[in-house]
Design a protein around this motif. Structure first.
Motif, PDB file in Angstrom:
ATOM      1  N   TRP A 121       0.838  -1.203   0.000  1.00  0.00           N
ATOM      2  CA  TRP A 121       0.000   0.000   0.000  1.00  0.00           C
ATOM      3  C   TRP A 121       0.869   1.248   0.000  1.00  0.00           C
ATOM      4  CZ3 TRP A 121       0.280  -3.750   3.832  1.00  0.00           C
ATOM      5  CH2 TRP A 121       1.033  -3.417   4.960  1.00  0.00           C
ATOM      6  N   GLU A 122       0.361   2.324  -0.590  1.00  0.00           N
ATOM      7  CA  GLU A 122       1.009   3.641  -0.547  1.00  0.00           C
ATOM      8  C   GLU A 122      -0.078   4.703  -0.678  1.00  0.00           C
ATOM      9  OE1 GLU A 122       4.060   4.334  -3.444  1.00  0.00           O
ATOM     10  OE2 GLU A 122       5.335   2.696  -2.736  1.00  0.00           O
ATOM     11  N   ILE A 123      -0.519   5.265   0.427  1.00  0.00           N
ATOM     12  CA  ILE A 123      -1.485   6.364   0.329  1.00  0.00           C
ATOM     13  C   ILE A 123      -0.802   7.575  -0.293  1.00  0.00           C
ATOM     14  CG2 ILE A 123      -0.991   7.270   2.652  1.00  0.00           C
ATOM     15  CD1 ILE A 123      -3.960   8.043   2.861  1.00  0.00           C
ATOM     16  N   GLU A 124      -1.516   8.275  -1.179  1.00  0.00           N
ATOM     17  CA  GLU A 124      -0.921   9.462  -1.800  1.00  0.00           C
ATOM     18  C   GLU A 124      -1.976  10.540  -2.044  1.00  0.00           C
ATOM     19  OE1 GLU A 124       1.898   8.692  -4.897  1.00  0.00           O
ATOM     20  OE2 GLU A 124       2.698   6.958  -3.787  1.00  0.00           O
ATOM     21  N   LEU A 125      -1.553  11.775  -1.830  1.00  0.00           N
ATOM     22  CA  LEU A 125      -2.367  12.919  -2.241  1.00  0.00           C
ATOM     23  C   LEU A 125      -2.276  13.021  -3.766  1.00  0.00           C
ATOM     24  CD1 LEU A 125      -3.942  15.538  -1.470  1.00  0.00           C
ATOM     25  CD2 LEU A 125      -1.730  16.687  -1.402  1.00  0.00           C
ATOM     26  N   GLN A 152      -4.333   5.692  -3.966  1.00  0.00           N
ATOM     27  CA  GLN A 152      -3.419   4.645  -3.520  1.00  0.00           C
ATOM     28  C   GLN A 152      -2.523   4.290  -4.700  1.00  0.00           C
ATOM     29  OE1 GLN A 152      -2.184   2.457  -1.273  1.00  0.00           O
ATOM     30  NE2 GLN A 152      -3.251   3.236   0.530  1.00  0.00           N
ATOM     31  N   ASP A 153      -1.217   4.307  -4.459  1.00  0.00           N
ATOM     32  CA  ASP A 153      -0.242   3.847  -5.456  1.00  0.00           C
ATOM     33  C   ASP A 153       0.083   2.391  -5.098  1.00  0.00           C
ATOM     34  OD1 ASP A 153       1.848   3.428  -7.192  1.00  0.00           O
ATOM     35  OD2 ASP A 153       3.259   4.703  -6.082  1.00  0.00           O
ATOM     36  N   LEU A 154      -0.881   1.502  -5.379  1.00  0.00           N
ATOM     37  CA  LEU A 154      -0.660   0.084  -5.058  1.00  0.00           C
ATOM     38  C   LEU A 154       0.526  -0.426  -5.878  1.00  0.00           C
ATOM     39  CD1 LEU A 154      -4.383  -1.068  -4.910  1.00  0.00           C
ATOM     40  CD2 LEU A 154      -2.832  -0.713  -2.975  1.00  0.00           C
ATOM     41  N   ALA A 171       5.148  -2.454 -12.236  1.00  0.00           N
ATOM     42  CA  ALA A 171       4.773  -3.050 -10.950  1.00  0.00           C
ATOM     43  C   ALA A 171       3.664  -2.267 -10.249  1.00  0.00           C
ATOM     44  CB  ALA A 171       6.002  -3.119 -10.038  1.00  0.00           C
ATOM     45  N   LYS A 172       3.407  -1.036 -10.704  1.00  0.00           N
ATOM     46  CA  LYS A 172       2.406  -0.189 -10.069  1.00  0.00           C
ATOM     47  C   LYS A 172       1.195   0.040 -10.976  1.00  0.00           C
ATOM     48  CE  LYS A 172       5.878   2.180  -7.217  1.00  0.00           C
ATOM     49  NZ  LYS A 172       5.219   2.687  -6.011  1.00  0.00           N
ATOM     50  N   SER A 173       1.104  -0.746 -12.053  1.00  0.00           N
ATOM     51  CA  SER A 173       0.031  -0.517 -13.032  1.00  0.00           C
ATOM     52  C   SER A 173      -0.819  -1.752 -13.316  1.00  0.00           C
ATOM     53  CB  SER A 173       0.623   0.021 -14.344  1.00  0.00           C
ATOM     54  OG  SER A 173       1.185   1.294 -14.150  1.00  0.00           O
TER      55      SER A 173
HETATM   56 ZN    ZN Z   1       4.140   5.946  -4.667  1.00  0.00          ZN
END
Ligand code: ZN
Length: 277
Positions: A121-125, A152-154, A171-173
């Motif tokens: 997980w990566e919460i992001e504005l 979220q930048d899963l 990896a993030k798409s």
């Molecule tokens: Zn990120």
């Protein structure tokens, strides 16, 4: 104003699950679909519905991402001091930029099918651009922002980090790896975007707890730096980086499992909710 993507159409929110269909309420002048909104953002941001505009309910599960088909998506790596510290890395001299492909975009309330590997997980504005921007100085940069949202930048860490070269974009798409929402919130509704509380809860347990003030490169600096090299377009999306607390930096590491529920909240912007299957 808060503008949400309800079944592909822009709605002006009047409550958490109630709003006004902008296309209908503007006599079909504005917002035929959610993508149009940003091509005429100045006009739309000045528009107010008449007193007779019809308010209708919707379900959160019907919401899509606030900017569903941007020309460009930017994501910033290593942009919080707390995340640099947990990763044991020095602060970068300029923003580290990659993309999340738009095929990974999703709304705020979703089920995410996990690929093989270690999903983190990566919460992001999330910042959405409202005007074309090229060589914009920091001082005027906020005028190019349409609004903010929660994202979220899963990230699937095995494919991100195991090869000889890192594979951030791939990896993030994976499908569903860029959930965003619940709405685009304009800046007049946000007291100080550079000091908002952000929290990620995994099955109710707080795993990320930070403030946007912890960014290395603030949003106006990011717009200045990105627009030095390229042109930003209305509707473009910037994921602005994640603070400490990701699973990959824990000892031992910790990743998402089937059935997990992730709730990501940013003060004043709302929350998004993902279930992993
Ligand atoms: Zn990120």
């Amino acid at each position: 104003m808060r503008v949400a993507n309800v079944r592909g159409r822009p709605w002006l929110l009047t409550g958490a699950t109630e709003g006004i269909d902008i296309h209908a309420a503007s006599e079909r002048r504005l917002g035929r679909d959610m993508g149009d909104v940003y091509d005429r953002w100045d006009e739309l941001s000045r528009w107010t519905p008449s007193a007779h505009a019809v308010k209708q309910p919707f379900e959160v599960a019907e919401l899509g991402p606030p900017s569903p088909h941007p020309r460009q998506v930017f994501a910033i790596g290593l942009n919080y001091y707390s995340h640099l510290e947990e990763a044991g890395l020095p602060a970068p001299e300029e923003p580290s930029v990659f993309t999340k492909f738009v095929s990974s975009f999703a709304g705020p309330d979703t089920q995410v099918t996990m690929p093989r590997g270690n999903v983190d997980w990566e919460i992001e504005l999330v910042v959405i651009i409202g005007r074309e921007a090229h060589r914009v100085p920091r001082a005027g940069a906020w005028e190019y922002v349409a609004g903010l949202s929660v994202g979220q930048d899963l990230s699937e860490r095995a494919s991100q980090l195991q090869g000889k070269l890192p594979q951030f974009c791939m990896a993030k798409s994976f499908p569903g790896f860029s959930p965003q929402g619940p709405a685009l919130v304009t800046l007049d509704e946000v007291k100080n975007p550079m000091d908002l509380a952000m929290t990620t809860r995994l099955n109710g347990e707080v795993v990320q707890d930070a403030r946007t003030s912890g960014m290395v490169f603030a949003i106006d600096v990011l717009i200045e730096q990105l627009s030095t090299r390229l042109t930003l377009y209305p509707g473009d999306v910037i994921f602005t980086g994640t603070p400490a607390g990701v699973g990959a930096c824990r000892k031992p590491t910790r990743f998402l499992k089937r059935g997990d529920q992730l709730v990501s909240t940013i003060e004043g912007l709302g929350e998004i909710r993902q279930v992993f299957v």
